[in-house]
Motif scaffolding. Structure first.
Motif, PDB file in Angstrom:
ATOM      1  N   GLN A   1       3.337  -7.213 -11.205  1.00  0.00           N
ATOM      2  CA  GLN A   1       2.903  -6.138 -12.100  1.00  0.00           C
ATOM      3  C   GLN A   1       3.421  -6.387 -13.522  1.00  0.00           C
ATOM      4  O   GLN A   1       2.717  -6.187 -14.504  1.00  0.00           O
ATOM      5  CB  GLN A   1       3.417  -4.797 -11.549  1.00  0.00           C
ATOM      6  N   ILE A   2       4.659  -6.839 -13.616  1.00  0.00           N
ATOM      7  CA  ILE A   2       5.261  -7.139 -14.932  1.00  0.00           C
ATOM      8  C   ILE A   2       4.494  -8.302 -15.567  1.00  0.00           C
ATOM      9  O   ILE A   2       4.103  -8.258 -16.738  1.00  0.00           O
ATOM     10  CB  ILE A   2       6.766  -7.488 -14.775  1.00  0.00           C
ATOM     11  N   SER A   3       4.254  -9.312 -14.755  1.00  0.00           N
ATOM     12  CA  SER A   3       3.560 -10.500 -15.227  1.00  0.00           C
ATOM     13  C   SER A   3       2.124 -10.179 -15.672  1.00  0.00           C
ATOM     14  O   SER A   3       1.655 -10.666 -16.705  1.00  0.00           O
ATOM     15  CB  SER A   3       3.587 -11.486 -14.064  1.00  0.00           C
ATOM     16  N   LYS A   4       1.469  -9.307 -14.908  1.00  0.00           N
ATOM     17  CA  LYS A   4       0.089  -8.912 -15.244  1.00  0.00           C
ATOM     18  C   LYS A   4       0.056  -8.162 -16.579  1.00  0.00           C
ATOM     19  O   LYS A   4      -0.784  -8.418 -17.431  1.00  0.00           O
ATOM     20  CB  LYS A   4      -0.455  -8.013 -14.122  1.00  0.00           C
ATOM     21  N   PHE A   5       1.032  -7.273 -16.762  1.00  0.00           N
ATOM     22  CA  PHE A   5       1.064  -6.495 -17.998  1.00  0.00           C
ATOM     23  C   PHE A   5       1.245  -7.395 -19.216  1.00  0.00           C
ATOM     24  O   PHE A   5       0.547  -7.259 -20.225  1.00  0.00           O
ATOM     25  CB  PHE A   5       2.184  -5.446 -17.955  1.00  0.00           C
TER      26      PHE A   5
ATOM     27  N   GLU B   1       0.838  -1.197   0.000  1.00  0.00           N
ATOM     28  CA  GLU B   1       0.000   0.000   0.000  1.00  0.00           C
ATOM     29  C   GLU B   1       0.879   1.256   0.000  1.00  0.00           C
ATOM     30  O   GLU B   1       0.614   2.217  -0.719  1.00  0.00           O
ATOM     31  CB  GLU B   1      -0.876  -0.017   1.244  1.00  0.00           C
ATOM     32  N   LEU B   2       1.965   1.190   0.796  1.00  0.00           N
ATOM     33  CA  LEU B   2       2.895   2.331   0.847  1.00  0.00           C
ATOM     34  C   LEU B   2       3.526   2.595  -0.523  1.00  0.00           C
ATOM     35  O   LEU B   2       3.924   3.710  -0.831  1.00  0.00           O
ATOM     36  CB  LEU B   2       4.046   2.050   1.826  1.00  0.00           C
ATOM     37  N   CYS B   3       3.646   1.532  -1.312  1.00  0.00           N
ATOM     38  CA  CYS B   3       4.377   1.633  -2.585  1.00  0.00           C
ATOM     39  C   CYS B   3       3.452   1.506  -3.791  1.00  0.00           C
ATOM     40  O   CYS B   3       3.936   1.290  -4.916  1.00  0.00           O
ATOM     41  CB  CYS B   3       5.440   0.543  -2.653  1.00  0.00           C
ATOM     42  N   ALA B   4       2.166   1.666  -3.578  1.00  0.00           N
ATOM     43  CA  ALA B   4       1.197   1.407  -4.661  1.00  0.00           C
ATOM     44  C   ALA B   4       1.504   2.222  -5.917  1.00  0.00           C
ATOM     45  O   ALA B   4       1.471   1.695  -7.034  1.00  0.00           O
ATOM     46  CB  ALA B   4      -0.217   1.699  -4.170  1.00  0.00           C
ATOM     47  N   ASP B   5       1.853   3.500  -5.753  1.00  0.00           N
ATOM     48  CA  ASP B   5       2.113   4.330  -6.941  1.00  0.00           C
ATOM     49  C   ASP B   5       3.405   3.907  -7.642  1.00  0.00           C
ATOM     50  O   ASP B   5       3.514   3.983  -8.866  1.00  0.00           O
ATOM     51  CB  ASP B   5       2.152   5.808  -6.557  1.00  0.00           C
ATOM     52  N   LEU B   6       4.394   3.435  -6.864  1.00  0.00           N
ATOM     53  CA  LEU B   6       5.647   2.966  -7.491  1.00  0.00           C
ATOM     54  C   LEU B   6       5.353   1.737  -8.339  1.00  0.00           C
ATOM     55  O   LEU B   6       5.853   1.586  -9.457  1.00  0.00           O
ATOM     56  CB  LEU B   6       6.690   2.622  -6.417  1.00  0.00           C
ATOM     57  N   ILE B   7       4.527   0.865  -7.783  1.00  0.00           N
ATOM     58  CA  ILE B   7       4.190  -0.381  -8.493  1.00  0.00           C
ATOM     59  C   ILE B   7       3.411  -0.057  -9.771  1.00  0.00           C
ATOM     60  O   ILE B   7       3.652  -0.648 -10.826  1.00  0.00           O
ATOM     61  CB  ILE B   7       3.423  -1.329  -7.551  1.00  0.00           C
TER      62      ILE B   7
END
Ligand code: ATP
Ligand code: MG
Length: 344
Positions: free
Chosen positions: A316-320, A271-277
Motif C-alpha cells: 500500500q505504501i509502495s502503491k501510494f 480481506e479481514l484487514c482491508a479497511d486497515l490497509i
C-alpha cells in the motif's frame, strides 16, 4: 562515559550505544536485542522484559504491558479509557487524577507513571526525550555519505513507521550535515495490534460455531489466542500458503485448530484487514501535502517498524508513492540508534 539511546516502544524496547566509532544495539540478558516493554509483579519479585512477558498468561492481572499510551495521562482521558478495554490488568486513578496500573501490594511507585519518572526509577539521567520520527531520520542521515552539498537541491526522504500501536510518517530534506523535517503525520490508532485483533475476532467467531466456545469469557484463553494470532500474522508475512493455528487444551480441555491465508482460500487475512490497509494512505496524503513536494521529487521512501513487514502494508505504501520502498534502516532498531547518535 557511554551514552545510550532508547526506543521505548508500545510493545518492544531497544537500546543502542555509540562505541569506538560505530553504533551498537545492545543485547539483554537473553542475548536478545529486542526487550518486551513489560513489567510483571510477583509476590516477591519484579520481572522486566522477557522474564515479565513469560508471566503474561500465568499472571495477567499483575503483568503490565501495552502501557506506553498511558504515560502522563488522566484516568478519565478518552485514550486511557479506550486502552483500558484491551488490558488484562486494572487501571485506577491516583489522587491527582492521573492514571495508574492497579497491582497488588508492594508496588509503591505506582504514581510515577510518566516516561521521565520511569527513567529516574531506573537510575537513568535522561538527557533528552526524542520522538521516534526524528530519531529515525537521524540514523538515516548519519550513514549516507552521498548527500547533496548544502547549496544543492536536498534529498527528499519519506520515513514510514508502523509499530504495534501507531503509524507515523515524516518527510525530511537532507543535505550534507543538515536535516530539515518538512512534515509529519500520524494515525495513532493504526498498528500491528489492530491486525492481530482482526485475526482474534475471526477465530473467536470460528471457535464459537465450531467448538461452542466463548473465548472472550476467559482472559487466559483470549491472551493465548492473541499471542498465537500475532505469530500467525508474522508467519503470513513470509509465507503465502495456508498457515495453521493449533492450540492444545485451549478451553474446557478442548484442542482447537484453524487456518488462515494471506489472500486466497477461505480465510483471507487481507480481506479481514482491508479497511486497515486502506487507512495506511491517509497519513501519507497528509504528509505529502504538508511537505509541499510532488511525488516525482521524492528520492526515497524508507520503511521502519515491525508492522511494515506485513506485505499488504508495504504494498500500500509502495502503491501510494509509485515506487519500491527502501529498507536501508534496521526496521526494529533505527529509533534507538538515532537516539544514541543525538546524544553522542
Ligand atoms: P509503537 O511504535 O507503536 O510504539 P513498537 O515500537 O513497540 O510500537 P515495533 O517493535 O516497531 O513496535 O513493531 C511491533 C509490531 O510489528 C507488532 O505488532 C509485531 O507483531 C509486528 N511485526 C513484527 N515482525 C513482523 C512480521 N514479520 N510480520 C508482521 N508483523 C510483524
Ligand atoms: Mg516504534
Amino acid at each position: 562515559m557511554a551514552v545510550v539511546g532508547f526506543d521505548l516502544g508500545f510493545q518492544n524496547c531497544y537500546i543502542a550505544v555509540v562505541k569506538s566509532g560505530g553504533i551498537e544495539t545492545v543485547a539483554n540478558e537473553f542475548t536478545d536485542r529486542c526487550t518486551p516493554a513489560v513489567v510483571s509483579f510477583g509476590p516477591k519479585n519484579r520481572f522486566v522484559g522477557n522474564a515479565a512477558k513469560n508471566q503474561a498468561i500465568t499472571n495477567p492481572a499483575s503483568t503490565v504491558c501495552n502501557f506506553k499510551r498511558l504515560h502522563g495521562r488522566l484516568f478519565e482521558d478518552a485514550v486511557v479509557q479506550a486502552e483500558r478495554a484491551n488490558l488484562p490488568y486494572d487501571l485506577a486513578p491516583l489522587c491527582d487524577g492521573r492514571v495508574s496500573a492497579k497491582i497488588p501490594s508492594f508496588f509503591t511507585d505506582s504514581e510515577r507513571r510518566s516516561v521521565l519518572d520511569a527513567a529516574k526509577i531506573a537510575g537513568l539521567n535522561c538527557l533528552r526525550l526524542m520522538n521516534d520520527t526524528s530519531a529515525v531520520a537521524l540514523s538515516y542521515g548519519i550513514y549516507k555519505q552521498d548527500l547533496p552539498d548544502p547549496e544543492e537541491k536536498p534529498r527528499i526522504v519519506f520515513f514510514v513507521d508502523m509499530g504495534h500501536s501507531a503509524f507515523q510518517v515524516s518527510a525530511c530534506a537532507f543535505n550534507k550535515g543538515k536535516l530539515k523535517v518538512l512534515s509529519t503525520a500520524f494515525d495513532p490508532y493504526l498498528g500491528g495490534r489492530d491486525f492481530d485483533q482482526r485475526l482474534v475476532e475471526h477465530f473467536c467467531a470460528e471457535f464459537k460455531s465450531k467448538y461452542k466456545l466463548d473465548v472472550k469469557s476467559r482472559v487466559r484463553a483470549l491472551l493465548r489466542l492473541q499471542q498465537e494470532c500475532e505469530k500467525l500474522k508474522k508467519l503470513m508475512s513470509s509465507n503465502s500458503t495456508d498457515i495453521p493455528l493449533n492450540i492444545e487444551c485451549f478451553m474446557d480441555d478442548k484442542d482447537v485448530s484453524g487456518k488462515m491465508n494471506r489472500y486466497w482460500s477461505q480465510a483471507k487475512f487481507e480481506e479481514l484487514c482491508a479497511d486497515l490497509i486502506e487507512r495506511v494512505t491517509v497519513p501519507l496524503v497528509a504528509a505529502l501535502e504538508q511537505a509541499q513536494v510532488q511525488l516525482q521529487d521524492i528520492n526515497a521512501v524508507e520503511i521502519v517498524g515491525g508492522a511494515t513487514r506485513i506485505p499488504a502494508v508495504k504494498a500500500q505504501i509502495s502503491k501510494f508513492f509509485r515506487r519500491d520502498v527502501s529498507t536501508t534502516l534496521n526496521a526494529d532498531e533505527a529509533v534507538a540508534r538515532g537516539c544514541a547518535l543525538q546524544c553522542a
